[in-house]
Scaffold this active site. Structure first.
Site, PDB file in Angstrom:
ATOM      1  N   HIS A   1       0.873  -1.202   0.000  1.00  0.00           N
ATOM      2  CA  HIS A   1       0.000   0.000   0.000  1.00  0.00           C
ATOM      3  C   HIS A   1       0.895   1.232   0.000  1.00  0.00           C
ATOM      4  CE1 HIS A   1      -3.856   2.137   1.378  1.00  0.00           C
ATOM      5  NE2 HIS A   1      -2.946   3.076   1.186  1.00  0.00           N
TER       6      HIS A   1
ATOM      7  N   HIS B   1       1.505   5.396  -1.715  1.00  0.00           N
ATOM      8  CA  HIS B   1       1.131   6.558  -2.531  1.00  0.00           C
ATOM      9  C   HIS B   1       2.400   7.145  -3.126  1.00  0.00           C
ATOM     10  CE1 HIS B   1      -2.989   6.613  -0.944  1.00  0.00           C
ATOM     11  NE2 HIS B   1      -2.417   6.154   0.154  1.00  0.00           N
TER      12      HIS B   1
ATOM     13  N   LYS C   1      -9.366  -0.296  -5.758  1.00  0.00           N
ATOM     14  CA  LYS C   1      -9.409   0.365  -4.454  1.00  0.00           C
ATOM     15  C   LYS C   1     -10.749   1.052  -4.245  1.00  0.00           C
ATOM     16  CE  LYS C   1      -7.851   2.119  -0.585  1.00  0.00           C
ATOM     17  NZ  LYS C   1      -6.681   2.955  -0.332  1.00  0.00           N
TER      18      LYS C   1
ATOM     19  N   HIS D   1     -10.473   1.189   1.732  1.00  0.00           N
ATOM     20  CA  HIS D   1     -10.260   2.199   2.773  1.00  0.00           C
ATOM     21  C   HIS D   1     -11.452   2.037   3.716  1.00  0.00           C
ATOM     22  CE1 HIS D   1      -8.621   6.019   4.434  1.00  0.00           C
ATOM     23  NE2 HIS D   1      -9.805   5.960   5.009  1.00  0.00           N
TER      24      HIS D   1
ATOM     25  N   HIS E   1      -4.567  -0.598   5.791  1.00  0.00           N
ATOM     26  CA  HIS E   1      -4.145   0.131   7.002  1.00  0.00           C
ATOM     27  C   HIS E   1      -5.092  -0.082   8.187  1.00  0.00           C
ATOM     28  CE1 HIS E   1      -6.839   2.902   4.981  1.00  0.00           C
ATOM     29  NE2 HIS E   1      -5.921   3.392   4.196  1.00  0.00           N
TER      30      HIS E   1
ATOM     31  N   ASP F   1       1.520   2.651   3.486  1.00  0.00           N
ATOM     32  CA  ASP F   1       0.650   3.820   3.304  1.00  0.00           C
ATOM     33  C   ASP F   1       1.479   5.104   3.342  1.00  0.00           C
ATOM     34  OD1 ASP F   1      -1.680   5.206   2.808  1.00  0.00           O
ATOM     35  OD2 ASP F   1      -2.302   5.284   4.905  1.00  0.00           O
TER      36      ASP F   1
HETATM   37  C1  NCD Z   1      -3.539   9.047   1.948  1.00  0.00           C
HETATM   38  C2  NCD Z   1      -3.059  10.075   0.919  1.00  0.00           C
HETATM   39  O1  NCD Z   1      -2.531  11.113   1.323  1.00  0.00           O
HETATM   40  O2  NCD Z   1      -3.213   9.832  -0.271  1.00  0.00           O
HETATM   41  N1  NCD Z   1      -3.550   9.650   3.239  1.00  0.00           N
HETATM   42  C3  NCD Z   1      -3.517   9.007   4.429  1.00  0.00           C
HETATM   43  O3  NCD Z   1      -3.639   9.671   5.472  1.00  0.00           O
HETATM   44  N2  NCD Z   1      -3.342   7.704   4.519  1.00  0.00           N
HETATM   45  C4  NCD Z   1      -4.855   8.514   1.556  1.00  0.00           C
HETATM   46  C5  NCD Z   1      -5.256   7.267   2.322  1.00  0.00           C
HETATM   47  O4  NCD Z   1      -4.691   6.200   2.138  1.00  0.00           O
HETATM   48  O5  NCD Z   1      -6.179   7.364   3.138  1.00  0.00           O
HETATM   49 ZN    ZN Z   2      -3.318   5.063   1.597  1.00  0.00          ZN
END
Ligand code: NCD
Ligand code: ZN
Length: 347
Positions: free
Chosen positions: A13, A15, A99, A136, A174, A247
């Site tokens: 996971h 970003h 997702k 999520h 998460h 995450d």
């Molecule tokens: C994530 C993001 O910034 O894209 N932020 C987070 O707090 N985890 C989005 C997500 O996974 O909820």
């Molecule tokens: Zn995330």
């Protein structure tokens, strides 16, 4: 133990963002992990396979030559995703899951799902074809306290999903609560969860005591100590239902240190080291490899990575910030010691 060698892990996971921001952070992940599941919450979101393939190409082009890192792409589920998109995703060979963001639940989730029923046709196709659903798991109901949103999602939505689609493979991304952990444990092998480093290492005091700490703000929000202990116990238990998903979610410093700060903790710079610290504190270093390198690929039906990485017990201090496009990011634990260091030069 001073040196720990693991089969090369994966991040289930992540970003990465896009453009210059992506190019700033990608190397941290590629240095540690063989693969990463790349989240689709770009602006605009990655809703179609063709977009995911184009995004994948941009990531691969940004990798140093000879780097074996493989991005595993995801699609962003909306109320209007056609079931045929599931077929296209599978045929591409590059998309590992879809997702589900409840609309408004987190960063860039405005195009997410407004009601579970609207996704039933797509979920049915995913169940039939064997594509993983990544959740999520938080409700957005304004009546529900932010600390209860995961538990209420599990009770109201996840229980219905697994009931209606018993063969669908589902990852509760998460996981942050005892309720989430207990639910995942109560289900068969098709229901699993990813765990972040911050939810293993911190409780909500780290967000709110002695001043607001915007760099510890993420969604789902940090929970109370009893929840942290439940998540830590699950991650270190050896159960194949729990695996690594950082995450890591970079946001420019000015977007975090703001009157309305963005959610997301950036941890990719120490994306395996922080887990080693949490596992060591729990007396479970011997179970880190299975959590980081075995359970994820086994769940997704992918081969485990070849090759290995090594960590050494040699504390280091991350800088207080890293460049991030034309801005900067504040890393998790920036300016403070991290106990395990990635040994370079290992295969
Ligand atoms: C994530 C993001 O910034 O894209 N932020 C987070 O707090 N985890 C989005 C997500 O996974 O909820
Ligand atoms: Zn995330």
């Amino acid at each position: 133990m001073n040196r720990l060698t693991l089969r090369r892990p994966d991040d289930w996971h992540l970003h990465l963002r896009d453009g210059a921001a992506m190019r700033s952070v990608l190397g941290f992940t590629a240095a540690r992990f063989g693969r990463a599941v790349v989240m689709p919450n770009l602006k605009p979101p990655v809703t179609a396979t063709a977009q995911a393939l184009a995004y994948r190409r941009r990531i691969v082009e940004a990798l140093p030559a000879g780097c074996g890192f493989e991005p595993l792409m995801t699609l962003y589920l909306t109320d209007n995703t056609p079931p045929d998109e599931v077929d296209r995703a599978l045929e591409s060979g590059a998309v590992c899951g879809i997702k589900y963001y409840p609309a408004g639940a987190t960063t860039n989730s405005d195009s997410g799902v407004t009601s579970l029923e609207r996704t039933f046709d797509v979920l049915a196709r995913m169940e039939e074809r064997g594509l993983v659903l990544q959740l999520h798991g938080e409700v957005t109901d304004p009546e529900v306290d932010v600390f209860d949103r995961e538990k209420v999602f599990v009770d109201r939505h996840l229980a219905r999903i697994v009931d209606r689609f018993p063969a669908l493979r589902v990852v509760l991304e998460h996981v942050t609560t005892r309720a989430g952990v207990d639910f995942v444990r109560s289900q068969g092998p098709g229901v699993a969860a990813t765990v972040t480093p911050q939810h293993l290492l911190l409780n909500r005091n780290a967000l709110l005591v002695g001043g607001v700490r915007p760099h510890h703000y993420c969604l789902p929000v940090l929970k109370r100590e009893a929840d942290r202990l439940a998540v830590l116990e699950a991650a270190t238990s050896g159960s194949p239902k729990f695996f690594l998903g950082t995450d890591s979610a970079p946001h420019a410093r000015s977007d975090k240190e703001s009157a309305c700060g963005c959610a997301g903790v950036f941890s990719a710079h120490a994306g395996i080291e922080l887990y080693a610290e949490a596992f060591e504190a729990a007396g479970a270093l011997g179970r880190l490899e299975a959590f980081a390198s075995h359970h994820g690929p086994d769940f997704y039906g992918l081969p485990r990575n070849a090759g290995s990485i090594s960590l050494v017990a040699d504390a280091w201090t991350a800088p207080p910030s890293y460049p991030f496009g034309d801005s900067e990011i504040v890393p998790f634990r920036g300016g403070e010691p991290v106990r395990w260091r990635l040994a370079t030069g290992t295969a």
